[in-house]
Design a protein around this motif. Structure first.
Motif, PDB file in Angstrom:
ATOM      1  N   ASP A 169     -58.068  29.959 -20.696  1.00 45.23           N
ATOM      2  CA  ASP A 169     -58.061  31.287 -21.329  1.00 45.23           C
ATOM      3  C   ASP A 169     -57.558  31.133 -22.755  1.00 45.23           C
ATOM      4  N   LYS A 170     -58.474  31.331 -23.723  1.00 46.45           N
ATOM      5  CA  LYS A 170     -58.107  31.224 -25.134  1.00 46.45           C
ATOM      6  C   LYS A 170     -58.128  32.626 -25.728  1.00 46.45           C
ATOM      7  N   GLY A 171     -56.980  33.211 -25.898  1.00 43.61           N
ATOM      8  CA  GLY A 171     -56.885  34.589 -26.362  1.00 43.61           C
ATOM      9  C   GLY A 171     -56.407  34.691 -27.801  1.00 43.61           C
ATOM     10  N   TYR A 172     -57.114  35.487 -28.590  1.00 45.14           N
ATOM     11  CA  TYR A 172     -56.796  35.663 -30.002  1.00 45.14           C
ATOM     12  C   TYR A 172     -56.696  37.147 -30.325  1.00 45.14           C
ATOM     13  N   HIS A 173     -55.934  37.473 -31.358  1.00 47.67           N
ATOM     14  CA  HIS A 173     -55.987  38.792 -31.963  1.00 47.67           C
ATOM     15  C   HIS A 173     -56.525  38.610 -33.385  1.00 47.67           C
ATOM     16  N   ALA A 174     -57.417  39.507 -33.748  1.00 43.08           N
ATOM     17  CA  ALA A 174     -58.007  39.460 -35.089  1.00 43.08           C
ATOM     18  C   ALA A 174     -58.025  40.862 -35.674  1.00 43.08           C
ATOM     19  N   LEU A 175     -57.600  40.988 -36.905  1.00 39.87           N
ATOM     20  CA  LEU A 175     -57.737  42.243 -37.636  1.00 39.87           C
ATOM     21  C   LEU A 175     -59.020  42.130 -38.446  1.00 39.87           C
TER      22      LEU A 175
END
Length: 310
Positions: A169-175
């Motif tokens: 599980d590769k989770g990112y947050h991006a604006l």
């Protein structure tokens, strides 16, 4: 020793620039192909050519390829700001700061994860190419967040398999700029090197299959905060896919972001952070998950964009 190649120009390269044709034929970057042309080591029908000349199918190509440069070796020196989230005899999980590459590459002179770990006295697996031993996945130099490095050989082989089989599980947050429509969706588009040869990547027909899932956490007036999960792990994947749907990461000027918005929010790189990484521990057989908080610059930018509401 130099590598001399002689062959006819394939039909599929009819009308291509010389540097583009060399890049496609021999797997070179456009810049390296241009360097080979500049040395006079490329002949078409017995005549030297310029990189911008066009080739014709059936013409006889003679190329003297220089030997590939020796791979750079990691420099063992501590990296300020690189935190350790977890460590045991098999793995070390780090919180990677901005401006740090995963491993040495040609042309990169800055700090690396591997060099930082070695410089701080940590051991890493010896599996893999000499310059990237222990590396089972990568983050861009200016993407921050959670990253795991293998310390044992068994951890290296099992984690490499887990990433290949997409069980991580590769989770990112991006604006990102604007508001994706729909608010939750999937970008399924192949990625390969940008035709310009300038180091960027792009959605390209015939590229490597690439799948990005996103979900909007919160929408602001000028931007949206997304939770992103990757099925695949192509270079620059999130940045390329978000740019392709016309919602580039805030601050990602290389992929079309608005420099005015980036300056207003104080963002000097892409607003992209690896917030979580989950996988089965390679030897303990239990699912583990690690998280990383936003770095100060990203947290401050998020405060500013959330305050800028109608």
């Amino acid at each position: 020793m130099a590598d001399v190649r002689s062959l006819p120009i394939p039909d599929g390269l009819e009308g291509e620039r010389v540097d583009a044709a060399l890049a496609r034929l021999f797997g070179l970057s456009r810049s390296r192909a241009a360097d080979v042309v500049a040395t006079g080591d490329v002949l078409v029908d017995g005549k030297t050519v310029a990189k911008s000349d066009r080739v014709h199918a059936g013409a006889w190509l003679e190329v003297t390829l220089p030997p590939p440069p020796a791979p750079p070796r990691p420099v063992a020196e501590p990296v300020p700001g690189m935190g350790i989230l977890y460590e045991d005899s098999d793995i070390v999980v780090i919180d990677k700061p901005i401006g740090v590459a995963a491993h040495p590459t040609t042309g990169w002179t800055g700090p690396t994860v591997i060099g930082g770990l070695l410089g701080a006295g940590h051991t890493v697996a010896t599996s893999g190419a000499a310059e990237r031993q222990g590396i089972v996945h990568r983050l861009d130099a200016n993407t921050t967040g959670v990253m795991v490095v293998a310390k044992s050989e068994v951890a290296y082989s099992r984690l490499k398999r887990a990433f290949k089989e997409r069980t991580v599980d590769k989770g990112y947050h991006a604006l990102v700029q604007g508001h994706p429509d729909p608010l939750r969706g999937t970008v399924d588009a192949p990625i390969d090197r940008h035709p310009s040869g300038d180091g960027r990547f792009a959605v390209v027909a015939g590229g490597k299959p690439s799948v990005t899932h996103y979900d909007t956490i919160e929408a602001f007036r000028a931007a949206s905060l997304l939770d992103i999960n990757l099925e695949t792990g192509r270079t620059h994947q999130i940045r390329v896919h978000m740019s392709a749907v016309r919602h580039p990461c805030v601050g990602d000027l290389a992929y079309g972001a608005d420099p005015t918005l980036a300056a207003r929010l104080g963002v000097t790189r892409q607003w992209l952070h690896a917030v979580r990484l989950g996988f089965e521990h390679p030897t303990q057989g239990v699912r583990v998950e690690f998280e990383s908080p936003y770095p100060d610059q990203l947290a401050r930018a998020l405060e500013l964009v959330s305050a800028d509401q109608p």
